[in-house]
Each structure stands twice: as C-alpha cells, then as structure tokens.
Design an enzyme around this catalytic site. Structure first.
Site, mmCIF file in Angstrom:
data_model
loop_
_atom_site.group_PDB
_atom_site.id
_atom_site.type_symbol
_atom_site.label_atom_id
_atom_site.label_comp_id
_atom_site.label_asym_id
_atom_site.label_seq_id
_atom_site.Cartn_x
_atom_site.Cartn_y
_atom_site.Cartn_z
ATOM 1 N N HIS A 251 0.569 -1.549 2.586
ATOM 2 C CA HIS A 251 -0.734 -2.063 2.118
ATOM 3 C C HIS A 251 -0.552 -3.345 1.314
ATOM 4 C CE1 HIS A 251 -3.458 1.158 3.409
ATOM 5 N NE2 HIS A 251 -2.496 2.002 3.108
ATOM 6 N N ASP A 314 1.416 4.655 -0.225
ATOM 7 C CA ASP A 314 0.896 5.412 0.909
ATOM 8 C C ASP A 314 1.021 4.649 2.228
ATOM 9 O OD1 ASP A 314 -0.869 3.606 -0.368
ATOM 10 O OD2 ASP A 314 -2.537 4.386 0.819
ATOM 11 N N GLU A 315 1.039 5.408 3.275
ATOM 12 C CA GLU A 315 0.825 4.907 4.632
ATOM 13 C C GLU A 315 1.728 3.744 5.033
ATOM 14 O OE1 GLU A 315 -3.829 6.152 5.265
ATOM 15 O OE2 GLU A 315 -3.450 4.165 4.450
ATOM 16 N N VAL A 316 3.010 3.916 4.860
ATOM 17 C CA VAL A 316 3.959 2.941 5.394
ATOM 18 C C VAL A 316 4.316 3.392 6.812
ATOM 19 C CG1 VAL A 316 6.211 1.861 5.070
ATOM 20 C CG2 VAL A 316 4.879 2.615 3.077
#
Lengths: 675, 675
Positions: A251, A314-316
């Site tokens: 992100h 988050d969300e790599v």
C-alpha cells in the site's frame, strides 16, 4: 424497537416523548446511572466553576460546552442578562491528565444533576470532559422548559482504545473535515483517531527531510506539518489520541513516486489511480530502506506525541519481491523461506527503528509473528479468530473486523459485534486484558468530504457504545432511540450526515428532488465491496454524485415501515400506524409517475428508472395486501405466488441500490395469503 | 406558475425538466440571451484561460469558479486525470476594474457557450466575474451528462446599486456569517453590502481612537479592524462594495455607554436590551460632538475604501433634545425652529466632516433636506413618494421600502416592488437616473446566525433580479422556477437557509421532528412587526428557538398545494395532482394524532397545539370537499357555511404563525358548495 424514530415525513409508530422515558437519553450508555423525576432547568446564564487541579484544556472544554449548549438550545448564553444569577455547574478534577492523552489513562467521572445544581467529579481532565458530553446529551426541551433530568451517573469506559480510522488517502480529506470528525468523536466518547496517511493513491504528510514524498506523491493534497500539529492539539483538547498510519511495505506506491529506490520493482512509479491491491512494495533487503525509514520516523514521529505508530502491514501480494532476483538472493542468504518471512524480517527491523524513536508498533493482522516484542498491538481486520489468537499469546489487540463502516451495514449490525464474540469469548480474564478495544474504519474509495459523514455517522456511534458501555447493553430499540437523539445532536453541532442529503438529491433532480427523495428514502447502496469491485467502474477520478452516493447506508424509513407491518400483521397496530403504512404505500405507488420524466432526462439518474418502477409496483402490491388484510378482498394462491415472485425480483440489487421496503411487503403478502 | 417547484415530499404539479426549458435557468435574468439546442458537456478537467488585462482578483475568481463548479457537479476537478484535455473556458477583460469596486463601474459581459468552448468577454473584471456566475448557474445534469446549454448572453445591470443591508447590531453576526452572505450575494450579482454597524443594542466596530465604543458598547461582540479589512477584501474579490452605516444622531445608545458626553441626556447610558425606538440621541449642539465624529470618521473611514458612508439618520424621537435646556437654548440662538431643523443642522455639519474625509453621505429618508449637497444619497424606507420627490429634486436615491426582508413577505411580493412604482413612475428619464437602485434590508431583532439565511435567502434573490434584470421580467412562474434553482445552488455552496430547517425542528421535537415538519411546512411566521411589537415578549436575550423561528417566510408546500387546488377546480388537474392533493390532505388530517403528545410535553411547543389541531381539521374539510368535487356526496349550504366559518377562524394568526393551506381549502369548499 418500539421507540424507533425515523426521518421520513410521517412514520413514528408509537410516539413516546423521550423526556418521559425512564431510560437516559445518552449514547454511549453510562456504566451506571439512576434518575429521579425532577430536573435541572437550563437558566439564561450558565456559569461553570472549575475546581481542583488546573488544566487549560478543561477551561477550553468548558467554553466549548457552553457554545455547544447554546447551539443545542438556542439560548444566547454569551449575552449576560443583567444580574440574573444562573444555576451553576461545578466541575472538579483531582489532577490534570497527561500532557497528551495516553492509552489507559483514567477516563471515569461522576455526574450529579439536581434541580439546584450540576456537579461533575473526575480523577482527571479526560473524565471531566466525558462528563460534560454526557450532560450535553441530557439536555432537551421538556414540559417545563429546556432541562436536564436529575440523575446520578457513575461512568467509565469498558475498553481504553475506542478508535475511528479515517483514510485520507484514497480521497483527500481536508483539515476541516478531520476536525469535524474529532468534534463528533468527542460527543460519543471515542478517544483514538487512527489517521491513515499513506497509500498507493497518495502520500498525505509533509516531510521536510524527504520532500518528494508529498511533492510527487500527493497531487498537492497533503497535511503540512503545521496542519498536523493543529490537528493533534485539536484532538488533545477533546481527549483524543492521534495514531498515524504509514502503511508499509505494501500500500505504498505513493512513496515510490518521489523515491523509487524504496520500491522493489524497476520503477518509475506513478500515483495509483485505481482501487484494489497492487504490486509495489518496499524493498526489505536494502539497508538504505531502513536508513530512510529511520530518518522518516524520526522526523514525522516528533509531530505525533502518541506512543503508537501504525505500520499498516496488510495485503502485500509479493509480486514485486518474486520478480526481483536480488530480493530472492537476499532471502536465500538469510534463510527467509517465503514472502511472509521476508515481511516478518521487515517488520522486525521497522519495530527496532520505532523503538529507537520511542514508538510502539501497531499493525494489521498480517504483522503478527511471535518473534515481535509484546509491546506491539495487532489490529484485527480478519476476524475474532485472529484477535483471540493474538490475545492468547499475550499480545495486545484491537478489533476492527465487523466495524468497517464502508461496508454500509445497518447500525444494528455494527452494534451487534463485540470484541469478545466468537473465539474471543473463550479468553480468560487475563487474556481479555490484552483486548484493548477496537476501531471503526472508514476506507475512502467511495467517499468524499461531502459524503464521509453520511457513512461515518451515526453508525460509528453504535461502535462507540459497544466499546464504552457495559456489554449487556444490547437492546436494539433503546440503541436506535438514543442513536436518533445523538445523530440529531451531531447534526446540530456540525456533522453533515443529514444536511448533505437533500442538496445531493437537489443536485441530481433539481426541482423534482422531492420525488427523488421518496425513492432515496427507501433505498440503500449495495453493501460490502459490491460497488468498488466492479471492474473499471470506480477510480480516483470518478465523480461520486449518483443516487448510491446520496442514499444512506440504512433506510430509517424502511425500518419504521417494517415495524408498522409487523404490528399490522400481529394485530397490534394502532390506527395511526395503519394510516401511515397506507399513506406510504400510496406515495410509493404514485411516485414513479412524478419521477420518471426527471430520471429519463438525466444521464446520472437514468439507471434508476427500473428501481423507481419497482417501488411503485411494491406500493401497488402492498396496498392490495393491506386491503385483503383489512377484509377487502381475499388473496388467491395464484396472486400470492405471482406477487412473491415479483417481489423477489425487486429485492435484487439495481444500479448499485437495494430497495429496502420489499421485505416488509413480502411479509404483508404472505400474511394476506395465509388469511 | 406552471413550473413552480417545491420542497415538500411530493408536490410538483407539472413536471418539466428544466434542462429542456427554452428559458435560461438563470437568476437574475440577463438583459438578453439566445440559446440553441446544443450544449457544452462539462469535462473531467476544466481549464480557464485568462486573456487581456491582468487582475489578480480575476485569477482568484476563476479558482473560486472551479471550486464552486466542483461542488455543484461533484466532479473532482482538482484531480488531474492524466493528459485528458478538457474543454476550455476563455475569459477576456479589456481592463482591470478599479482597485475597489465603485458605483457605476461597467459591469457588463458577454457569455458565449458552444459545444466546443465557452467564452466570456467583458470590459472589466466586474463584468467577467458576473459572467462566471451566470455560467455557474447554467450548469446542470441533463440527458447527456452534466452540461451548460449553448447560449449567447449579453448582459448588464439595470441599476448600478444592488444592495443587501445586514444589521449586525441587534443580534451579532460573526465574520463567517458576513462572508457567507457575500458568497451568496455574488451568486445573484448583488454588489453592495450595506453593513449596519452601530445601534442602541450594540457598537460593532473596533476603534483604536475611542476604544470604549467597543469595550463598553458591544458585550465583546465587535469586528476588529483586521476583521473589517478582511471583509472588505473578501467583498472586493466578489465585486461587492462595502458601505458602513453608523447610525446618528438616533439609534446611538451604544456609543454613549463609553462616551456619555456624546448623548443629549444626563446619562449614564447602558446598552439597550429591548427593541423599538428609544430616546437617546447625539447632542448636535456641542462642538465636541463634531470633533469626536471628525476623528471617528477619519479613523474608521480609512478602513472602508468605498466613497459612501451611511449616517443612518432615522427615527429620532427628540425626547432627549426636548428635555435638555441647553439644547433648547442653542436652538433658539441658532433659529432652529424644531427638532427636524436641529437634525438638519447636525446632518449638515456631519456632511462637511464626511466631505473632508472624502466620503459621500447616505442616509435614510429623514435626512433629506434641500440644503444638503447633491452628492448625498437618500435611502427610501418610507415609500415611493419620498423616492420620487428626492429624484425630482436632483438627489440620488435608493429604494428599500418594500424590500424589508424581515417583513417576511413571500418572494412574489418582494419581486413585485419596482423602484419606478407609484409616484416614481412619473419621473422623467433624467430624473430616473437619480434612482441608483435599491437594497434588501435584513433587520436583526428576530434573527440569529442560525436563522438569518432562512430570512434572507432566497427572498433577497428576488430583489436582486428586480434590480438587475430588464423591468419587463415579471412572470412569477418563471421567477419561482429559477428561484428554486438558485436557492438549491446557494444551499449547495454554503448558505444554510434550507440546511438549518430540519435541525431546528429536531431540536424542538426530537424523534417526532417528522410530524412537526408536516405542520412546519404549511405555516409561516406572522408578518411585518407583528411578532416583535408584542409588549415584553422579545428582547436581546430571548432565545429564538420556537416554531415561528424555524418556519420559513414562505410555505412552498402551501403554494404548490394552492396550485393543485386551482387546477382541480378548473378541471385541468392531472391524476397525479389529484392524488397528491388527497395525500397531502390525508397527511394533515392524521398529523395531530402523531404530533399532539410531543406538543403537550414540550414547553416550547405547547402553544402550537391549536394550530396543529386546526391543520388536522383543515385536512378533514379538504377531503370532504374533494370527495364532493369528485362526485361522492353533495354539499348542502349548511355544510358550506359551517366549514367556511371554521376556516375563517383557522386563517387567523395563532402562536405567531399563519396556517397557509386554509385559503386553498376555502376555495375547495366554495367550489364544492357551488356544485
């Protein structure tokens, strides 16, 4: 939901003046309260005596209280009417709270309202400020004038961390918006602003050390360091901590526009304009990354007095790492078996940097690996299981799963989520202490400064009560009744969740906004990720000016109508309820004739022709069913089957909207058919 | 009034999408305009090219235009979507306007909208800014998207002085309120803020030379000199002159609190808390009075770049003069035969002071005496006769009689007043040149920052059109249609005339605000001085938080209902109109049952029980009449007589409110009776 109030033109099934209710008209509900039948009449002059320890924040809070009370009552307190001595509010604190609010500070207070005077006693400034907010909510016009009921309140929060996360990246939120949210948070005793400040779509803070962060990563929309200090002080005055989030290693595209060497790909990078999960990720293998972060945390950390710093985490998706041979080499050399291990390595390094700068680390679920020190806080967005696991292993945690405001659930659903739900219910008393509280989260793909309030409020207040009040507070009727009252107060004092509604409808429908409102009042935007996940439909440039943007997350009209229908079917409806139900159905039936010309001549509204037609059809069916229930005509099975089939079609999403009065009319049809 | 739009939940008799109307959706109407069927679609990126002479005000106006357009459309113009080349707006001016706007400057402009581009050409900055405002109003959502219709406009004002007077004394109006009004004035091309800054109830400007003026005369509510400069610059940016009024020799009690030697009585003086006409008046016989005024005008005049200074001059009752032997002596010695002569002497002296400081004098009717120089301007609050007389004698004049917004007339009534009405109609062309224009006046006995907008807007826009547009613009249907559109734009861009309404009702009725709104939508506060003239009822401390404060000056619901009734009686009503009329009558009939418990338990609302009962009775009668008109039942004479008698009772004022749906129902009853 007997006392449910709604904002439609006529709808309240059972009118009971709240001033007469035995329950206090306060949200969040206090830990304990008892009231008598007397009251404190608000005088033309209000004097607040501040006793005990000194704290300039309390003086400002007292001034703010008087200003807010003047707005809430329209009594011109600022005018000094001669020698008329007003009633007195005495506020006593034992000691000033810390210079900036800290996690776990005493926030308790006692409030005593009698006909003669009002007293607030609190150990600290924070508690006294909460007491003033409780008092403000208690004031309403009653039979004898504007008054607060006589009460004794002893109050303290259930959880010490009661946050609102605001994403200022996917859509920019100017300083005045953040202040508006802080004003509202104070009213419902939320005490943490979690400020999401960097994203693929924008880097929102001025760095003097690394100026290309904002110069190239923000489109010019960022908070200056003066803005940050201003907001932090503003929050401090309201007893609110400010925890910044700089999301890493994923992100993070916006960082790389100015500093491509931070990324794991070849670059160059551009500010991301789409929404979703993207490949760019910081390069955890370069020492220069950590040098950068060290300087960055040193500079920016100084702007935020709070002990906590949110690293995101988050969300790599790992794609850039997989594609970079040097990173693969590094992983092999350091025995990092997969990307999770690489991210854990990154987190560990970052945690050391934070510790050096006296910051404790907060991160989303994904950061949790047991080799991190016990000072970290894990924010659960994935669910009660991860929350429970974290707590069981002795780590502090926060619940956000179930509190995502952008999912557009009804208030009852947010209210129904408790940090000790599910697997967390089995936690021991000691383990439970690690659950610090939770945060309502407002992700900003589909909101602007114009619409943020209608998505945050009043729903965040339901979360605020869950985190403050005793866990046995579960009554939905009570909650909605008090939610209406606090929502009205929020609007009167500055939030725009109600006031933005009609102007948005007017922008769409001009002189025919009234007919559009009939439709808008009974629809809700579709839930969860249904809107934003549509391929190619929404990005950072998309105007958010259509009916799903104006419609509120919860149709109070539909809710009230549903209650009327339940009472009609149960045979307990009063005549006024029957009349109102009929009037609503008639208005819906006749509405498409009025609205169609506008919809058909408007590029933004044309998509709403089918749902408008459906509403009119629902009105026809509902009136038929009502007639049958009232003994005019009898339902035959073919009628019931046909209407039910139609209604199940109408219940489906249409142009990103749900028609919320279908379900109650389905009940009417079923009842008419069963007769 | 075929296109009349209203803000009730359902009401528009004949729906005609304005985007299709041949008439331009602009208020004030331009001097001339022609349109074609094509349009300019607003692109995702708007570029404004400024050509010709340079003026930084125009750059700021262009930026403001883009911001306003973004609010009006919700298109995020501030985002730069890649290389997408937007359509271009070209603005050309021949020369910059004067440093500050001056009376009589050229304000004309030409606007050409084609599908490909938009051009504004103007001799001056002022004209170009007006052109941008016309363009802003033209933009609406239509069949093809958000667009401005293709037009050619050539426009210039009918009168050079188009003012709004704001009384910031009887109730204090903070800086942000004044700015909000300036923002709104710009949108309807008003160009003079007449700022009433001193009164019996308050002295509102900081004097450094005579600091006791504000220190003792303002309760702490005054504009600092920095505030004044800020407002003057803000107005200048919007092409608006600022004319200060310091009312003398009467209406001046607040001056005397700090400087009793200025008064004609023995003193001491206190800030006046009541409303009305009071005795204190400046002492015109002392030289020290003129020395004071000379210094004062020297100091404060420098803050206001405008050439004009308003001396007030109204309503001196002479009692202090009569009671002061020294003044009587002076009058005898100077051959001043009465108080009028004494005031004329004062005005003459003051005019000399103003002239010394390069200010021209403006005053209310009473200042007009033929020995004053021809540079003065007389503002007529008494009527067309005084206006005509002034002009005939070669003096400049302004009309305010008929434009008193605090009288709470309907927009049509303000719109119907023309400076060349009555005796002014007989003025010659040369005499007419002395009529500079007019001013809408907002006296502040019964308004606060919360309610000022609902009294000023949209009514002031009707005055703005009268003063800008060709005199033949008289069509009320057209005016109301465009008034609705401009009212919506004003609300979207920041005025609170609509957005304050529901919160005020919620403050009164809490969860039952929806039922209160049914009543509030069809009432108006009583007119003219009926409220404020009640002995002992209103003073500066009275909270303005009751239903007459929330109710709007004009009930658009009643207006729309009246039109439906006319069509029903004429036999031209469409089915949707009949249905709507019946629905409204039913809602009114049933409303008191819903509302009564709230009214009875609320000290602020209890007075409204009778009018709420009356509304329900009106609903019953209207439904009966409608049934008869539709052939169900026949009216007998006794019924007609009885209902008519009842209705004439209901038409009377009740708790400072008028029930505005009585008259249309009277028509229904008469029609049913005649059948």
């Amino acid at each position: 939901m007997r006392h449910l109030a709604a904002v439609i033109f006529l709808c309240v099934a059972a009118i009971t003046c709240w001033a007469q209710s035995a329950e206090l008209n306060v949200l969040p509900l206090p830990a304990s309260a008892s009231r008598s039948n007397s009251e404190f009449l608000v005088p033309p002059r209000v004097e607040i005596a501040l006793n005990g320890a000194k704290d300039a924040r309390l003086n400002r809070a007292a001034d703010r209280f008087v200003t807010a009370l003047a707005k809430k009552t329209a009594i011109p307190f600022a005018m000094k009417p001669g020698k008329a001595k007003g009633g007195t509010i005495t506020v006593h604190i034992d000691r000033a709270s810390n210079a900036f609010p800290e996690l776990g500070e005493d926030e308790s207070y006692k409030l005593a309202v009698t006909p003669a005077e009002i007293r607030i006693d609190a150990p600290t400034t924070l508690g006294a400020m909460h007491g003033l907010q409780t008092l403000l909510q208690l004031v309403h016009a009653g039979p004898n004038g504007i008054a607060a009921p006589a009460v004794t309140v002893e109050d303290r929060p259930r959880f010490p961390w009661r946050g609102l996360m605001i994403d200022a990246c996917r859509h920019w939120m100017p300083v005045e918006i953040i202040k508006r949210e802080l004003d509202a948070m104070e009213q419902v005793k939320m005490n943490v602003l979690h400020w999401h400040l960097s994203e693929n779509q924008g880097f929102r803070v001025e760095s003097k050390v690394f100026p290309k962060l904002q110069e190239l990563g923000s489109d010019g929309f960022y908070y200056t360091q003066a803005d940050i200090r201003d907001i932090v002080n503003y929050a401090n005055d309201r007893g609110i901590r400010v925890v910044p989030e700089f999301d890493t290693p994923g992100h993070a595209t916006a960082w790389f526009v100015g500093y491509p060497e931070l990324g794991s790909g070849p670059g160059p990078y551009q500010i991301e304009r789409e929404f979703g999960i993207f490949d760019p990720a910081m390069d955890p293998t370069k020492e220069s990354t950590y040098k950068f972060l060290d300087k960055f945390v040193g500079e920016i950390g100084a702007l935020f007095p709070d002990a906590y710093w949110h690293i995101g985490g988050d969300e790599v998706n790992g794609k850039e790492w997989n594609a970079n041979p040097k990173i693969k080499e590094f992983m092999a050399a350091h025995n990092l078996k997969d990307n999770d291990a690489l991210q854990a390595y990154f987190n560990k390094r970052l945690e050391e940097i934070l510790r050096k700068h006296k910051k404790k680390m907060v991160g989303w679920d994904e950061i949790f690996t047991p080799d991190l020190p016990k000072t970290i806080v894990v924010q659960s967005w994935r669910g009660p299981k991860s929350l429970a696991e974290t707590a069981r292993q002795g780590y502090d945690s926060l619940l956000s799963h179930g509190y995502y405001l952008d999912m557009l659930y009804p208030a009852a659903q947010f209210y129904g989520v408790d940090p000790f739900d599910g697997e967390a219910a089995a936690l021991s008393a000691d383990e439970r202490k690690h659950v610090l509280g939770g945060e309502a989260c407002m992700w900003a793909e589909l909101i602007t400064p114009e619409t943020i309030d209608s998505r945050v409020w009043p729903n965040a207040a339901a979360v605020a009560e869950r985190l403050w009040s005793p866990p046995e507070s579960k009554d939905l009727g009570s909650m909605y009744r008090r939610l209406t009252a606090v929502s009205q107060q929020l609007g009167l004092l500055g939030t725009t969740h109600e006031s933005s509604y009609l102007p948005m409808l007017e922008r769409l429908a001009g002189p025919n906004a009234a007919a559009l409102k009939i439709l808008a009042d009974v629809v809700e935007p579709t839930k969860e990720y249904s809107r934003v996940s549509q391929e190619g439909k929404y990005n950072a440039f998309t105007p958010l000016n259509r009916l799903p943007d104006a419609a509120r997350p919860e149709s109070f009209t539909a809710l009230a109508f549903g209650k009327m229908v339940d009472n009609i079917i149960a045979g307990t409806a009063q005549p006024v309820e029957r009349n109102t139900a009929r009037l609503l159905l008639t208005a819906w039936r006749d509405n498409h004739v009025r609205l169609a010309p506008t919809l058909n001549q408007n590029a933004l509204l044309k998509e709403d022709v089918p749902i408008s037609e459906n509403l009119s059809a629902v009105g026809v069916i509902g009136l038929e069913a009502l007639d049958m229930l009232e003994g005019r005509g009898t339902a035959v099975e073919s009628w019931r089957a046909q209407q039910t089939a139609l209604l199940s079609q109408f219940a489906k999403p249409n142009a990103e909207l749900l028609l919320k009065v279908v379900a109650p009319v389905e009940k009417l049809v079923a009842a008419a058919g069963a007769k």
